[in-house]
Each structure stands twice: as structure tokens, then as C-alpha cells.
Scaffold this motif. Sequence first.
Motif, PDB file in Angstrom:
ATOM      1  N   LEU A   1      -3.379  -4.142  -2.280  1.00 47.07           N
ATOM      2  CA  LEU A   1      -1.726  -3.804  -2.693  1.00 47.07           C
ATOM      3  C   LEU A   1      -1.416  -2.676  -1.625  1.00 47.07           C
ATOM      4  CD1 LEU A   1       0.423  -3.749  -4.597  1.00 47.07           C
ATOM      5  CD2 LEU A   1      -0.525  -1.854  -5.750  1.00 47.07           C
ATOM      6  N   ILE A   2      -2.426  -1.781  -1.094  1.00 41.66           N
ATOM      7  CA  ILE A   2      -1.934  -1.016  -0.023  1.00 41.66           C
ATOM      8  C   ILE A   2      -1.565  -1.753   1.361  1.00 41.66           C
ATOM      9  CG2 ILE A   2      -2.680   0.844   1.456  1.00 41.66           C
ATOM     10  CD1 ILE A   2      -4.334   1.772  -0.857  1.00 41.66           C
ATOM     11  N   ALA A   3      -2.281  -2.849   1.702  1.00 37.09           N
ATOM     12  CA  ALA A   3      -2.127  -3.555   2.827  1.00 37.09           C
ATOM     13  C   ALA A   3      -0.868  -4.433   2.600  1.00 37.09           C
ATOM     14  CB  ALA A   3      -3.259  -4.683   2.928  1.00 37.09           C
ATOM     15  N   MET A   4      -0.318  -4.742   1.595  1.00 37.64           N
ATOM     16  CA  MET A   4       0.782  -5.476   1.458  1.00 37.64           C
ATOM     17  C   MET A   4       1.898  -4.335   1.459  1.00 37.64           C
ATOM     18  SD  MET A   4       0.449  -8.588  -1.145  1.00 37.64           S
ATOM     19  CE  MET A   4       2.154  -9.012  -0.878  1.00 37.64           C
ATOM     20  N   VAL A   5       1.967  -3.345   0.969  1.00 35.05           N
ATOM     21  CA  VAL A   5       2.982  -2.190   1.029  1.00 35.05           C
ATOM     22  C   VAL A   5       3.058  -1.833   2.768  1.00 35.05           C
ATOM     23  CG1 VAL A   5       3.459   0.279   0.642  1.00 35.05           C
ATOM     24  CG2 VAL A   5       2.585  -1.182  -1.408  1.00 35.05           C
TER      25      VAL A   5
END
Length: 127
Positions: free
Chosen positions: A96-100
Motif C-alpha cells: 500500500l505504501i508503494a502504491m501511494v
Amino acid sequence: MSPTSVAASVYAMSAGRLGASAAAVLGLIGVVVGGLALARPAGRFGTGSGRLGTVVALAAGLIALALGGLVVATADGGLGTGNGLGGGIVALVVGLIAMVLGGLALARSRRSAAPVAPTAQADRLTG
């Protein structure tokens, strides 16, 4: 008879642990690439618009989310049983952090690549 979950051996690399580890590493790669793309939008990851890093971060984050979710959904036992539930949760968060980060870098690259109106460009050159 009650079904019991069998805990994996401490030193064994179970399928859940392997899947969770792969997802977490892929998500971590996405975080690093997304952070680099956000820091330098037109740097190493493409000389034009700088979108290669954003696409890599988004893809790695999405795959990490999917694989982490699969591990969490199919884990037999709870945390600490060796079935990869903890690693799957970590993979979900890191993905999720990578996508953000990839999304923020993509928004920045779109904003910086927006065409400048001819009148604004002429005003900037003369003013």
C-alpha cells in the motif's frame, strides 16, 4: 472432533512464509523505486517524463498487495504459527505504501509535464 491447525517448524520455509517474504520484498522494492521517483521525477528512471519509476512502483505495490492478501486469506493459523500471516500483513502495508508513493510520483510527473499556454510562456519570457 475439532480441527487443529498445524504450526510449521521454526526453521522450515513453509509456502506461507515464502509467499509472504516474496510479497514483502516486492513491496519494499516498490517503496524504494517510488521514493526515488518521487524525489527525482525526471532522474534515472526516464529522461523524458520520468514515469518509468512510477509505473514500476505502482505495479510492484499492486502485486505485493495481491500476494499479501492471498497469503492472509489462506493462512491456516494465527500469528506465530509459521503460516505467513504476519508476513502477509506486512506485505499488505508495504504494498500500500508503494502504491501511494507511486501515485504521488505519477501525479507530480503529470503536473510537471503539463503543457504551458503560449501566452503564459510569452509573459514569462518578456516579464
